[in-house]
Each structure stands twice: as structure tokens, then as C-alpha cells.
Enzyme design. Structure first.
Site, mmCIF file in Angstrom:
data_model
loop_
_atom_site.group_PDB
_atom_site.id
_atom_site.type_symbol
_atom_site.label_atom_id
_atom_site.label_comp_id
_atom_site.label_asym_id
_atom_site.label_seq_id
_atom_site.Cartn_x
_atom_site.Cartn_y
_atom_site.Cartn_z
ATOM 1 N N CYS A 1 0.810 -1.222 0.000
ATOM 2 C CA CYS A 1 0.000 0.000 0.000
ATOM 3 C C CYS A 1 0.846 1.276 0.000
ATOM 4 O O CYS A 1 0.317 2.366 -0.222
ATOM 5 C CB CYS A 1 -0.963 0.005 1.175
ATOM 6 S SG CYS A 1 -2.077 -1.403 1.195
ATOM 7 N N HIS B 1 -3.085 7.039 3.137
ATOM 8 C CA HIS B 1 -3.503 5.767 2.542
ATOM 9 C C HIS B 1 -4.896 5.413 3.040
ATOM 10 O O HIS B 1 -5.168 5.452 4.240
ATOM 11 C CB HIS B 1 -2.508 4.663 2.896
ATOM 12 C CG HIS B 1 -3.010 3.307 2.534
ATOM 13 N ND1 HIS B 1 -3.491 3.021 1.271
ATOM 14 C CD2 HIS B 1 -3.158 2.167 3.252
ATOM 15 C CE1 HIS B 1 -3.891 1.768 1.235
ATOM 16 N NE2 HIS B 1 -3.703 1.225 2.430
ATOM 17 N N ASN C 1 -10.201 0.016 0.179
ATOM 18 C CA ASN C 1 -8.739 0.131 0.222
ATOM 19 C C ASN C 1 -8.199 -0.388 -1.113
ATOM 20 O O ASN C 1 -8.275 -1.589 -1.388
ATOM 21 C CB ASN C 1 -8.209 -0.704 1.399
ATOM 22 C CG ASN C 1 -6.692 -0.657 1.499
ATOM 23 O OD1 ASN C 1 -6.009 -0.276 0.554
ATOM 24 N ND2 ASN C 1 -6.170 -1.074 2.628
HETATM 25 N N1 COA Z 1 -18.053 -8.444 9.392
HETATM 26 C C1 COA Z 1 -18.475 -8.732 10.647
HETATM 27 N N2 COA Z 1 -17.627 -9.049 11.636
HETATM 28 C C2 COA Z 1 -16.324 -9.067 11.337
HETATM 29 C C3 COA Z 1 -15.826 -8.780 10.071
HETATM 30 C C4 COA Z 1 -16.761 -8.467 9.070
HETATM 31 N N3 COA Z 1 -16.386 -8.175 7.814
HETATM 32 N N4 COA Z 1 -14.480 -8.876 10.097
HETATM 33 C C5 COA Z 1 -14.143 -9.216 11.353
HETATM 34 N N5 COA Z 1 -15.262 -9.334 12.106
HETATM 35 C C6 COA Z 1 -15.374 -9.691 13.514
HETATM 36 C C7 COA Z 1 -14.179 -10.441 14.016
HETATM 37 O O1 COA Z 1 -14.273 -11.817 13.708
HETATM 38 C C8 COA Z 1 -14.268 -10.154 15.491
HETATM 39 O O2 COA Z 1 -15.193 -11.024 16.046
HETATM 40 P P1 COA Z 1 -14.919 -11.669 17.515
HETATM 41 O O3 COA Z 1 -14.857 -10.493 18.447
HETATM 42 O O4 COA Z 1 -16.097 -12.552 17.719
HETATM 43 O O5 COA Z 1 -13.624 -12.396 17.398
HETATM 44 C C9 COA Z 1 -14.833 -8.761 15.564
HETATM 45 O O6 COA Z 1 -15.434 -8.507 14.266
HETATM 46 C C10 COA Z 1 -13.792 -7.697 15.807
HETATM 47 O O7 COA Z 1 -12.694 -7.947 14.936
HETATM 48 P P2 COA Z 1 -11.442 -7.051 14.970
HETATM 49 O O8 COA Z 1 -10.405 -7.599 14.016
HETATM 50 O O9 COA Z 1 -11.047 -6.803 16.378
HETATM 51 O O10 COA Z 1 -12.055 -5.704 14.356
HETATM 52 P P3 COA Z 1 -11.392 -4.323 14.197
HETATM 53 O O11 COA Z 1 -12.200 -3.301 14.853
HETATM 54 O O12 COA Z 1 -9.917 -4.356 14.476
HETATM 55 O O13 COA Z 1 -11.532 -4.073 12.630
HETATM 56 C C11 COA Z 1 -10.251 -4.181 10.606
HETATM 57 C C12 COA Z 1 -10.932 -4.965 11.708
HETATM 58 C C13 COA Z 1 -9.611 -5.179 9.648
HETATM 59 C C14 COA Z 1 -11.298 -3.353 9.884
HETATM 60 C C15 COA Z 1 -9.199 -3.250 11.237
HETATM 61 O O14 COA Z 1 -8.368 -3.955 12.097
HETATM 62 C C16 COA Z 1 -8.351 -2.571 10.187
HETATM 63 O O15 COA Z 1 -8.833 -1.739 9.444
HETATM 64 N N6 COA Z 1 -7.048 -2.880 10.118
HETATM 65 C C17 COA Z 1 -6.179 -2.302 9.107
HETATM 66 C C18 COA Z 1 -6.472 -2.986 7.856
HETATM 67 C C19 COA Z 1 -5.951 -2.455 6.560
HETATM 68 O O16 COA Z 1 -6.623 -1.775 5.860
HETATM 69 N N7 COA Z 1 -4.782 -2.864 6.158
HETATM 70 C C20 COA Z 1 -4.335 -2.673 4.818
HETATM 71 C C21 COA Z 1 -2.927 -2.426 4.693
HETATM 72 S S1 COA Z 1 -2.487 -0.895 5.363
#
Ligand code: COA
Length: 332
Positions: free
Chosen positions: A111, A253, A283
Site C-alpha cells: 500500500c 492511505h 482500500n
Molecule cells: N463483518 C463482521 N464481523 C467481522 C468482520 C466483518 N467483515 N471482520 C471481522 N469481524 C469480527 C471479528 O471476527 C471479530 O469477532 P470476535 O470479536 O467474535 O472475534 C470482531 O469482528 C472484531 O474484529 P477485529 O479484528 O477486532 O475488528 P477491528 O475493529 O480491528 O476491525 C479491521 C478490523 C480489519 C477493519 C481493522 O483492524 C483494520 O482496518 N485494520 C487495518 C487494515 C488495513 O486496511 N490494512 C491494509 C494495509 S495498510
């Protein structure tokens, strides 16, 4: 004044297939409410038959038109989803744009690729190796997403954005005012496509094939993205001699709106200075910054003379930032 690489044209391209959160909720255990509240994404575009190179050609053509030129000396294409493992996609894009026998190569910094590409092309210009360059960020992540993985499928979109850089003066609008680039390969495990490279192929032939899908550990990636982008932005602002408060627009980003806001908070920058495009396209990895620039410029959000800060973060881990005073150019 010293020589500088100056932004002179801006273009973008999106595939035609719109994929809404509701559509993804039909096949995955997710919902529009979850996706919007945790990421800020409303929709994204995925290719239907098109390749990364196809999107790059369209965005590149628009950027050349925006710059009012039909030739450049160099093509740099940032992508994690090239048309083939070999050869690079940039030479074919250069040929399809009728640019002649110019230097052309791909950059893989996930990215952060577009900012790495800008730095690479700017260095060529500042060293006097070339007078102009086309820098493209183009991706088709839909081709490497696991359709069963709700943690990645809802986040990524396809698209391409491109800019033309020209040799100019450091004091003029559009001049790139320095770069901060970095990496931390000790955390390469956080964002991985395991299969398809030389490490996977060295396994015994009877070993199970390494996965070809994109994998990501969202939580630690989130934390690294905020810290690395904020620190990189601070470094480049210091280099440009700008205070965070003097930044008109922060084009980070487009990974997650919560990441963009957290970076603003760390920089003590009003959240409304953050340009948001992920609601529309998700993204798009290396394409996300030029796509966000295109949208913001097209909607009049970026005006000539504005102070603009760019900051990227991605797998590797990698990060990078630059800053410029916005030039008077059309976004096509
Ligand atoms: N829909 C519903 N629930 C989802 C889900 C989805 N699409 N994806 C994950 N969950 C669930 C998980 O399984 C978890 O459930 P649990 O509590 O029962 O285990 C819960 O939601 C919370 O997951 P978590 O990973 O803690 O969520 P989060 O608030 O951290 O958000 C991302 C997840 C991926 C959106 C976030 O971590 C993020 O944006 N990270 C950066 C990602 C990115 O864009 N990277 C690219 C390169 S820079």
C-alpha cells in the site's frame, strides 16, 4: 532555486463493477452496518475480466492528457497485483500508451507503493537522468482475495491512479518537497500472500501448496499504520518546514477512516483535513492515494496553493510520506 520533480498531471480509472456492502453480506457473515462502522467503506469496485495493466493504461492516459503531454521518459508502476509474476507490467503499459522505448519498471511496496514510486521517479528527475515520468498506482486485489474471508474481502477494492512528474523548480506549485520512506521487514508476517514466490517453491513437491490468497492481521496492522504514518508525516513536515496546523489537506492511505482520524489526532490536525475516498472505493492499496487525489481535486477539495500532505503505509511493513503545494491541474 534547486531542481525538483513537479506534479503536472493527474488521472484515474475504476472498473465498472460496483460491489456494495449489501452484496457482500449475501455471501459472507457480515453486514453493511459492521463494514461502515468499523472501516467507513460503503462500496468498492472490482474488475470483471480487466487486468491491473488495463486499469493502469486508462489512468496513465488520463494523467498524460491532464498534463497536456503525449510523451514521458520513464514509467514507474506501483502494484502488488501485477499482470504476471514475470515480466513487470510497466513495460507493457508504456507500450500500450505509445511512449516508445522508455525506461519502465514495477515497484512492490504494497500500500506504500505509490509514494515509493513518486520518490523513485522524483530521484531520477532530480539526478538529471530523465526530464519527466509517469507514476501509476494500480491494483486488482479482488484477484487475490479469499472470497470466504470476511476480514479481507470487505476491505479491498480495485482501481488505478496516475500522475505525471516533470523537471521544475523547488519553489513552484506542485514541487515535491522531500520524502520520508521506511520499512520493518521483521513484521512481514502481518500482511502476506504466502504462495507463488521463491520461498513457497523451495518446499518439497509433496508439501501442501502455499496459499495464494491475501492474508492480513488487521489489529496489529491498524496500530502500525497509525504510528508509522504519523511519525513519517512528522518527519516529512519537518523537512518541508511546515507545522501540522498549516496543512490544508491530509491525503493518507485509504485503509480505514478510523486510521485516518487517529493519524490526524496524533498530528494534532483537525480530522476534517483528512481526505476520505475509501467510502467510495475501499482500500485500493497502491492506487489509493492517487485515486483520493483525483477525487479531491475533481470535487474542488484541493485548490491551487493548498498545502497537501501525503502519507502511506502497507505490507512489508513499509511506509512513506511527501508534501507539496497543490498545483493548478485538472483531474481526469
Ligand atoms: N463483518 C463482521 N464481523 C467481522 C468482520 C466483518 N467483515 N471482520 C471481522 N469481524 C469480527 C471479528 O471476527 C471479530 O469477532 P470476535 O470479536 O467474535 O472475534 C470482531 O469482528 C472484531 O474484529 P477485529 O479484528 O477486532 O475488528 P477491528 O475493529 O480491528 O476491525 C479491521 C478490523 C480489519 C477493519 C481493522 O483492524 C483494520 O482496518 N485494520 C487495518 C487494515 C488495513 O486496511 N490494512 C491494509 C494495509 S495498510
Amino acid at each position: 532555486m534547486t531542481g525538483a520533480a513537479v506534479l503536472g498531471g493527474l488521472g484515474s480509472a475504476l472498473p465498472s463493477r460496483l460491489v456494495t456492502n449489501e452484496e457482500l453480506s449475501e455471501s459472507l457473515d457480515t453486514s453493511d452496518a459492521w463494514i461502515r462502522s468499523r472501516t467507513g467503506i460503503r462500496q468498492r469496485y472490482w474488475v470483471r475480466g480487466e487486468s491491473t495493466g488495463d486499469l493502469a493504461v486508462t489512468a496513465g492516459r488520463h494523467a498524460l492528457k491532464s498534463a497536456g503531454v503525449d510523451a514521458v521518459d520513464l514509467v514507474v508502476l506501483a502494484t502488488t497485483t501485477p499482470d504476471h509474476p514475470c515480466p513487470a507490467t510497466a513495460p507493457e503499459v508504456a507500450a500500450r500508451l505509445d511512449l516508445g522505448p522508455v525506461a519502465a519498471y514495477d515497484i512492490a511496496a504494497v500500500c506504500s507503493g505509490f509514494v515509493y514510486g513518486l520518490a523513485s521517479a522524483a530521484a531520477h528527475i532530480e539526478a538529471g537522468l530523465v526530464d519527466s515520468a509517469l507514476v501509476i498506482g494500480a491494483e486488482t486485489y479482488s484477484t487475490i482475495l479469499d472470497p470466504q474471508d470476511r476480514t479481507t474481502s470487505v476491505i479491498f477494492g480495485d482501481g488505478a491512479g496516475a500522475v505525471v512528474l516533470r523537471a521544475g523548480e523547488a519553489g513552484q506549485c506542485g514541487a515535491l518537497l522531500g520524502f520520508d520512506l521506511g520499512s520493518d521487514g521483521s513484521r512481514r508476517d502481518l500482511i502476506v500472500v504466502p504462495g507463488g514466490g521463491s520461498r513457497a517453491r523451495t518446499a518439497p513437491v509433496d508439501a501442501p501448496p502455499a496459499g495464494r490468497y491475501f492474508t492480513m492481521q488487521g489489529k496489529p496492522v491498524f496500530r502500525h499504520a497509525v504510528e508509522r504514518m504519523a511519525q513519517s508525516a512528522r518527519n516529512v513536515l519537518a523537512r518541508a518546514g511546515w507545522t501540522p496546523g498549516s496543512v490544508d489537506s491530509f491525503v493518507g492511505h485509504q485503509a480505514n477512516v478510523r486510521i485516518l482520524h487517529a493519524v490526524c489526532d496524533q498530528l494534532d490536525l483537525d480530522r476534517d483535513r483528512a481526505v476520505t475516498d475509501l467510502d467510495r472505493v475501499g482500500n485500493t492499496s497502491a492506487a489509493s492515494i492517487p485515486l483520493a487525489l483525483s477525487r479531491a481535486a475533481g470535487e474542488g477539495r484541493l485548490a491551487a496553493g493548498d498545502r497537501v500532505l501525503l502519507a502511506a503505509f502497507g505490507g512489508g511493513l513499509t511506509w512513506g510520506s511527501t508534501a507539496l503545494v497543490w498545483p493548478d491541474i485538472p483531474a481526469l
